[in-house]
Write a protein that holds these residues in place. Structure first.
Motif, PDB file in Angstrom:
ATOM      1  N   PRO A  64     -36.908 -11.231  51.745  1.00  0.00           N
ATOM      2  CA  PRO A  64     -36.332 -10.792  53.021  1.00  0.00           C
ATOM      3  C   PRO A  64     -36.906  -9.454  53.496  1.00  0.00           C
ATOM      4  O   PRO A  64     -37.116  -9.257  54.683  1.00  0.00           O
ATOM      5  N   VAL A  65     -37.193  -8.558  52.559  1.00  0.00           N
ATOM      6  CA  VAL A  65     -37.781  -7.268  52.935  1.00  0.00           C
ATOM      7  C   VAL A  65     -39.178  -7.490  53.496  1.00  0.00           C
ATOM      8  O   VAL A  65     -39.556  -6.927  54.520  1.00  0.00           O
ATOM      9  N   GLN A  66     -39.972  -8.335  52.801  1.00  0.00           N
ATOM     10  CA  GLN A  66     -41.324  -8.621  53.283  1.00  0.00           C
ATOM     11  C   GLN A  66     -41.257  -9.215  54.684  1.00  0.00           C
ATOM     12  O   GLN A  66     -42.032  -8.848  55.567  1.00  0.00           O
ATOM     13  N   TYR A  67     -40.298 -10.130  54.872  1.00  0.00           N
ATOM     14  CA  TYR A  67     -40.173 -10.787  56.168  1.00  0.00           C
ATOM     15  C   TYR A  67     -39.773  -9.782  57.238  1.00  0.00           C
ATOM     16  O   TYR A  67     -40.348  -9.749  58.325  1.00  0.00           O
ATOM     17  N   GLY A  68     -38.788  -8.943  56.909  1.00  0.00           N
ATOM     18  CA  GLY A  68     -38.322  -7.949  57.868  1.00  0.00           C
ATOM     19  C   GLY A  68     -39.448  -7.038  58.320  1.00  0.00           C
ATOM     20  O   GLY A  68     -39.620  -6.764  59.514  1.00  0.00           O
ATOM     21  N   THR A  69     -40.243  -6.568  57.358  1.00  0.00           N
ATOM     22  CA  THR A  69     -41.367  -5.695  57.700  1.00  0.00           C
ATOM     23  C   THR A  69     -42.327  -6.416  58.631  1.00  0.00           C
ATOM     24  O   THR A  69     -42.836  -5.839  59.590  1.00  0.00           O
ATOM     25  N   TRP A  70     -42.570  -7.681  58.321  1.00  0.00           N
ATOM     26  CA  TRP A  70     -43.510  -8.443  59.139  1.00  0.00           C
ATOM     27  C   TRP A  70     -43.005  -8.595  60.561  1.00  0.00           C
ATOM     28  O   TRP A  70     -43.755  -8.405  61.525  1.00  0.00           O
TER      29      TRP A  70
END
Lengths: 316, 508
Positions: A64-70
């Motif tokens: 979810p963090v990776q997705y949020g950053t993206w």
């Protein structure tokens, strides 16, 4: 204005849809086997080096963090960088998009050039030889495997006859003739299936329309055959045909992958295949978003076109 | 004993020709008769590109195909797999092997104008060691210190003797980056001194290279431009060559007949690469050397060469083929003996063995052939095809699959190959379980600086691998270099990775 109202409703819906697509794509990663950090680190990396690589790429953060950053980046126009080559995803896609768009446009052109006459002739000569030929041709177009057709075109027209190039792409800025000649065979290869589908749809729709009373009225009024066919027949038959056309856009995007591979066209196809095999998540995401956007826009255009073809269903 | 790289002590491991060796490629056996057109463009199509233009971040041996054009290495390799002087004109190990002195070429300039000096070599080796994410650091683990000992001389001190270092300097590890570029991100920008500069770069798609007129070697840039296209599809590359859109490419065995019929020029040669079935020795059935030997005996390698490689290539019973220094002529090849194989399996109590082998998409035919032959002795081997990019993760890291049928690219120094597969901590030494004498033999091979003794040490490792069947070599495949008849200087490389220096088009 009608158009603005329609867009005002459709565009936010499209944005939501795009977001949904990106979430699904990110989740797919959980199901695709393979760890990009291992492949990037190389054949002789130690376990430590693999972990270092994983950390350097940010792959050890929760999904979810990776997705949020993206998403945060994408909202500002930054689609991230390739895990493998470090090149900006946006730049890589922008480089290759013109090639794929040229190919897609070429395929659409081929499809229309074949389907419009074939469909109309089949409809107006129903039951006769021309109709049979068109129907057989259409069945062949749908049934023949795309890659086989492409390879046959290469063998016959490029290798045996030498009329057209077998592989490669030329930028229109460098040479228009080169650009066109390199696109002819691939466009035919890719456009045959849509051509076949459209021929069948158009034939069916036109047959129905030509049976209508208002057509008989038009003839009775003394209008000439050609005008009737185009202005009344085709325009009214267009709606179902255009719908199928919209569905073909998605097919064209997918089919372009194989066509690009066979004809060595440096388009999104090669980029996508590699990105998927390598689990290059930012690149996959970028390509999916762009493709989804393209399909959504194509379908929006299709929807808006109904208003032109049939005033009774003008989108509100 | 001093090992001097002079014309007299020429061997296949350390190179000869100190000084005066201006050409970086060998001229034997190539179709290089005739002059090259100095303004020509060579179009090369290959299955892989490079992921980065930074040589110290290059993670695959195949990256060198591109990097060698824009960077110079301290040591280079010729078509026969022999090490040759490049930026290092000669090298000497100290008698105890604990240091290596390099004498450097003069008059070399980087593309950005910076001069090549001993300081630059020291800085580069330290960069290779310390750069974050450096893939070259693994080659330099024994390098303790690098000292500039003269205007054109550098000495490398080791923590333990390292006879393989010269070979490492022939890989991307030994490529030198301009000192002016150390702070730059070189993933997509080069900063080398090689015979070409990068004109346009689209990663994994296409690279356009332009000749660099200031290069120190006379004929390294035979063509004015090189267009390097990445095209993974074999058929597409062949079609491009047939249609005259490509000048030079590498093909696979099934395409040889078609290429010959189309009138293309082919050079077909067996190389130091090999295809093997590597077993995960951590599995209890593969921990038993009788089982491993049984599998090796059950495989008819001649039939594989005939059936899978269309008669091209040679059966492999050792990792290295005849002619390679590490090949031990004293090893008796395992003859094809299915009855003995069945007997060994029964002895070991594993008749009716079942296991799974993974294989890359490109080599599934080899796996299927082995599967058929093992079925003849009652062994049930399942084959699972995995995309090339996921192979390492699947088999070596996650240890899914009990065996792998896969090709191995050769490296400039035999120790590198041996250690990759049999050293204790190597990721590719999956399952471990090597015989106790392995570490000692590997160390001997790595640390013996005297040439003759080192070859003996290599033979001992080869013998251990063969006698205990630590892996099952299958075939030394051929590399097929296909060109139009206008191409000069293209050769099959023993180390497989294509070399484009010296490749040009016929004049007139």
């Amino acid at each position: 204005m009608d158009l603005l109202r329609v867009l005002g409703r459709r565009l936010p819906a499209m944005a939501v849809l795009l977001l949904l697509v990106t979430i699904i794509t990110y989740s797919l990663v959980l199901f695709i086997p393979g760890d990009p950090a291992v492949a990037i680190a190389g054949e002789e990396a130690t376990a430590e080096e693999i972990e270092e690589t994983r950390h350097a790429l940010g792959l050890d953060r929760p999904l979810p963090v990776q997705y949020g950053t993206w998403v945060a980046g994408a909202a500002q126009g930054d689609l991230g960088t390739s895990l493998y080559t470090g090149e900006p995803v946006g730049g890589a896609i922008a480089d290759r998009l013109p090639v794929t768009l040229s190919l897609t446009a070429g395929a659409i052109l081929v499809a229309l050039l074949i389907a419009l006459p074939a469909g109309m002739i089949a409809a107006t000569h129903r039951g006769r030889l021309a109709d049979r030929l068109a129907t057989i041709g259409a069945s062949f177009g749908v049934a023949a495997p795309g890659f086989w057709v492409a390879l046959m075109l290469v063998v016959v027209f490029a290798l045996w006859l030498g009329w057209l190039p077998a592989t490669g792409y030329v930028d229109p800025g460098v040479s228009i003739i080169g650009w066109l000649s390199h696109l002819i065979l691939p466009s035919i290869a890719l456009g045959l299936v849509p051509a076949a589908e459209l021929t069948r749809q158009l034939r069916g729709a036109m047959i129905e329309v030509l049976d209508q009373d208002y057509i008989r009225t038009a003839y009775a009024k003394g209008l000439r055959g050609g005008a009737i066919l185009l202005r009344h027949g085709l325009k009214n038959a267009a709606s179902p045909v255009v719908t199928v056309f919209g569905m073909q856009i998605a097919f064209l995007l997918g089919g372009s992958l194989i066509t690009e591979q066979i004809f060595a066209l440096p388009g999104l196809g090669q980029l996508t295949v590699r990105a998927v095999l390598e689990n290059d998540l930012p690149m996959i995401q970028g390509v999916v978003v762009v493709s989804a956007l393209f399909v959504l826009l194509a379908n929006l255009a299709v929807d808006l076109s109904y208003g032109y073809f049939n005033p009774k269903v003008r989108a509100r | 004993m001093r090992v001097m790289a002079t014309a007299m002590a020429c061997s296949v491991i350390t190179a000869c020709g100190a000084g005066g060796a201006d050409s970086t490629d060998s001229t034997d056996g190539s179709a290089a008769a005739g002059k090259a057109d100095a303004s020509a463009t060579v179009r090369f199509s290959y299955g892989v590109g490079t992921s980065s233009l930074d040589p110290h971040l290059a993670s695959s041996s195949y990256d060198v195909a591109v990097l060698d054009l824009v960077y110079d290495r301290l040591v280079s390799v010729n078509a026969k797999g022999e090490l040759e002087p490049s930026l290092a004109e000669s090298w000497d190990y100290a008698p105890d092997g604990k240091s290596l002195t390099l004498k450097l070429r003069q008059g070399v300039k980087f593309h950005d104008g910076a001069p090549f000096t001993a300081e630059v070599v020291k800085d580069n080796l330290e960069r290779a060691q310390n750069l974050e994410g450096s893939r070259a650091a693994g080659d330099l683990t024994r390098v303790k210190k690098i000292e500039v000992t003269g205007e054109h001389e550098v000495r490398i001190d080791f923590s333990e003797p390292d006879a393989a270092l010269v070979g490492s300097l022939a890989r991307a590890t030994g490529m030198v980056v301009s000192p002016k570029a150390f702070d730059k991100d070189l993933a997509r920008e080069e900063a080398g001194s090689g015979p070409y500069t990068v004109d346009k770069y689209r990663p994994n798609s296409r690279i356009v290279l332009k000749r660099f007129d200031g290069h120190w070697a006379d004929n390294a840039a035979a063509a004015a431009r090189i267009i390097y296209e990445v095209q993974p599809d074999d058929t597409t590359r062949l079609n491009g060559l047939r249609a005259g859109e490509v000048d030079l490419t590498v093909l696979q065995e099934p395409q040889i007949a078609g290429a010959k019929n189309a009138g293309l020029t082919l050079e077909i040669k067996s190389t130091y690469g090999f295809v093997h079935m590597q077993l995960n020795r951590g599995r209890d059935f593969f921990a038993d050397e009788r089982v491993r030997r049984a599998l090796s005996l059950a495989i008819d390698r001649d039939a594989i060469v005939e059936g899978v490689a269309f008669g091209h290539g040679t059966p492999a019973y050792q990792l290295f083929p005849e002619g390679a220094p590490a090949h031990d002529p004293g090893i008796e090849p395992d003859s094809f003996d299915p009855d003995e194989a069945k007997r060994l399996l029964a002895d070991a109590g594993h008749t009716g063995l079942k296991f799974e082998a993974v294989t890359p998409t490109t080599h599934q035919n080899y796996a299927v052939a082995v599967q058929g032959q093992l079925a003849d002795i009652g062994v049930d081997m399942a084959v699972k095809v995995v995309p090339n990019t996921q192979l390492i993760d699947t088999f070596y890291v996650q240890e899914k699959g009990d065996a792998i049928v896969t090709p191995v690219g050769p490296r400039p120094d035999p120790s590198q190959t041996f250690e990759t597969f049999f050293a204790k901590d190597s990721v590719l030494n999956v399952g471990g379980n090597t015989p106790p004498e392995t570490e000692g033999l590997l160390a001997d091979a790595r640390e013996t600086v005297d040439e003759k003794e080192r070859i003996e040490a290599f033979h001992k490792v080869s013998r251990l691998v063969a006698e205990k069947t630590l892996t099952i070599p299958l075939v030394h495949p051929v590399t097929v270099v296909a060109t139009t008849d206008q191409v000069l200087g293209a050769q099959v490389q023993q180390l497989v990775v294509p070399v484009l220096r010296g490749v040009g088009l016929r004049a007139g």
